[in-house]
Design a protein around this motif. Structure first.
Motif, mmCIF file in Angstrom:
data_model
loop_
_atom_site.group_PDB
_atom_site.id
_atom_site.type_symbol
_atom_site.label_atom_id
_atom_site.label_comp_id
_atom_site.label_asym_id
_atom_site.label_seq_id
_atom_site.Cartn_x
_atom_site.Cartn_y
_atom_site.Cartn_z
ATOM 1 N N GLY A 250 0.794 -1.212 0.000
ATOM 2 C CA GLY A 250 0.000 0.000 0.000
ATOM 3 C C GLY A 250 0.829 1.265 0.000
ATOM 4 O O GLY A 250 0.295 2.357 0.223
ATOM 5 N N PHE A 251 2.150 1.150 -0.237
ATOM 6 C CA PHE A 251 3.004 2.327 -0.280
ATOM 7 C C PHE A 251 2.693 3.136 -1.538
ATOM 8 O O PHE A 251 2.397 2.584 -2.596
ATOM 9 N N PRO B 227 13.419 4.075 8.208
ATOM 10 C CA PRO B 227 14.254 4.775 7.229
ATOM 11 C C PRO B 227 13.518 5.860 6.465
ATOM 12 O O PRO B 227 14.142 6.709 5.833
ATOM 13 N N SER B 228 12.201 5.845 6.517
ATOM 14 C CA SER B 228 11.402 6.868 5.848
ATOM 15 C C SER B 228 10.084 7.061 6.585
ATOM 16 O O SER B 228 9.551 6.118 7.171
ATOM 17 N N GLU B 229 9.592 8.289 6.542
ATOM 18 C CA GLU B 229 8.287 8.588 7.137
ATOM 19 C C GLU B 229 7.211 8.769 6.074
ATOM 20 O O GLU B 229 6.111 9.238 6.376
ATOM 21 N N ASP B 230 7.508 8.376 4.838
ATOM 22 C CA ASP B 230 6.573 8.607 3.738
ATOM 23 C C ASP B 230 5.181 8.071 4.033
ATOM 24 O O ASP B 230 4.173 8.671 3.663
ATOM 25 N N VAL B 231 5.114 6.916 4.676
ATOM 26 C CA VAL B 231 3.831 6.256 4.885
ATOM 27 C C VAL B 231 3.044 6.880 6.032
ATOM 28 O O VAL B 231 1.827 6.701 6.126
ATOM 29 N N LEU B 232 3.725 7.618 6.917
ATOM 30 C CA LEU B 232 3.086 8.148 8.118
ATOM 31 C C LEU B 232 2.279 9.412 7.840
ATOM 32 O O LEU B 232 2.705 10.259 7.049
ATOM 33 N N PRO B 233 1.154 9.574 8.518
ATOM 34 C CA PRO B 233 0.444 10.853 8.422
ATOM 35 C C PRO B 233 1.272 11.934 9.108
ATOM 36 O O PRO B 233 2.098 11.650 9.992
#
Length: 271
Positions: A88-89, A254-260
């Motif tokens: 779901g990325f 390593p990344s916060e892309d998925v986080l609100p």
């Protein structure tokens, strides 16, 4: 596919995302043993295989113990022979780009018998405990890889709850996973319980991961300590050094892309 576990009277250990981290799963089994919780009273919300370096070993541990595992997106994708994790990325995000490495590593090490086991994992599991009925899913009922966060809109919880009950009938509480962040949200219908995952820390700067124990109708989230150094070394030896190996040690993804935005951390918090 539905699995009904009937009535579970004693404490029930809930956990998600072993993520190919056999060291964490071994530690969890030891913690369960010390607490007197047998494998038949343990339920995993899926994604047995993901970022870490022991996919085959982790699957075999779960199978041999007879732990009930709800199908996560990784189980579904590996069982079907898909070429990506289906996490779901967002396309082009750091998480999506990083997933190619660990997913191909895992896919090459899961044999046909293990894939068949993954295909047999239920989409939803139900059980009764202390007079209440629980449903266990992976992410959402409408989408196995839906990210649901502690501050998701009420409408999100309402939509998913309705979908769960349409599939399995009325429930008092829902247990889910996928997001990697443990939380308990009181909704208008009941508690939405995310036990977190044991294979990766919850982006809080600590190495400990999380699981939960349901007992007497109450849920407590626990920290799990394990041999993080060994798990990270396995990843380095396997060439899985794109960032999740460092996450085990640092406690930060390593990344916060998925986080609100509400769950992202100031850059200074990570040094």
């Amino acid at each position: 596919m539905l699995r009904d576990l009937g009535t579970l009277d004693g404490p029930v250990l809930l956990f998600g995302g072993p993520y190919s981290n056999s060291d964490a799963l071994e530690a969890l089994m030891r913690a369960a043993g010390k607490a007197g919780i047998p494998p038949g009273q343990m339920i995993c919300t899926g994604d047995a295989v993901a970022y870490c370096a022991a996919p085959s070993e982790t699957v075999d541990m779960l199978r041999d113990a007879g732990i009930c595992v709800v199908a996560g997106n990784c189980e579904k994708q590996l069982a079907s022979g898909a070429d990506n994790c289906g996490c779901g990325f967002d396309e082009g995000s750091a998480c999506e780009l990083l997933s190619g490495s660990w997913y191909s590593y895992a896919a090459a090490r899961i044999d046909p018998e293990q894939r068949a086991w993954m295909a047999s994992c239920p989409d939803v599991t139900v059980f009764e405990h202390q007079g209440a009925r629980y449903a266990v899913i992976h992410g959402g009922m409408t989408d196995v890889a839906r990210f649901i966060w502690p501050d998701s809109l009420d409408a999100v919880f309402a939509e998913e709850w309705a979908a769960v009950e349409a599939a399995v009938g009325a429930v008092d509480h829902v247990i889910a996973g996928h997001s990697g962040i443990p939380f308990i949200r009181e909704t208008g219908a009941g508690r939405w319980i995310n036990a977190g995952v044991i294979g990766m820390p919850p982006h809080d700067g600590r190495q400990q991961t999380r699981y939960a124990v349901l007992e007497g109708g109450e849920v407590l989230i626990h920290k799990l300590s394990y041999d993080v150094t060994a798990a990270a070394a396995r990843m380095a030896e396997a060439g899985l050094v794109q960032g999740y190996d460092r996450a085990l040690l640092s406690g930060y993804w390593p990344s916060e892309d998925v986080l609100p935005p509400s769950l992202r951390l100031p850059s200074l918090a990570r040094g």
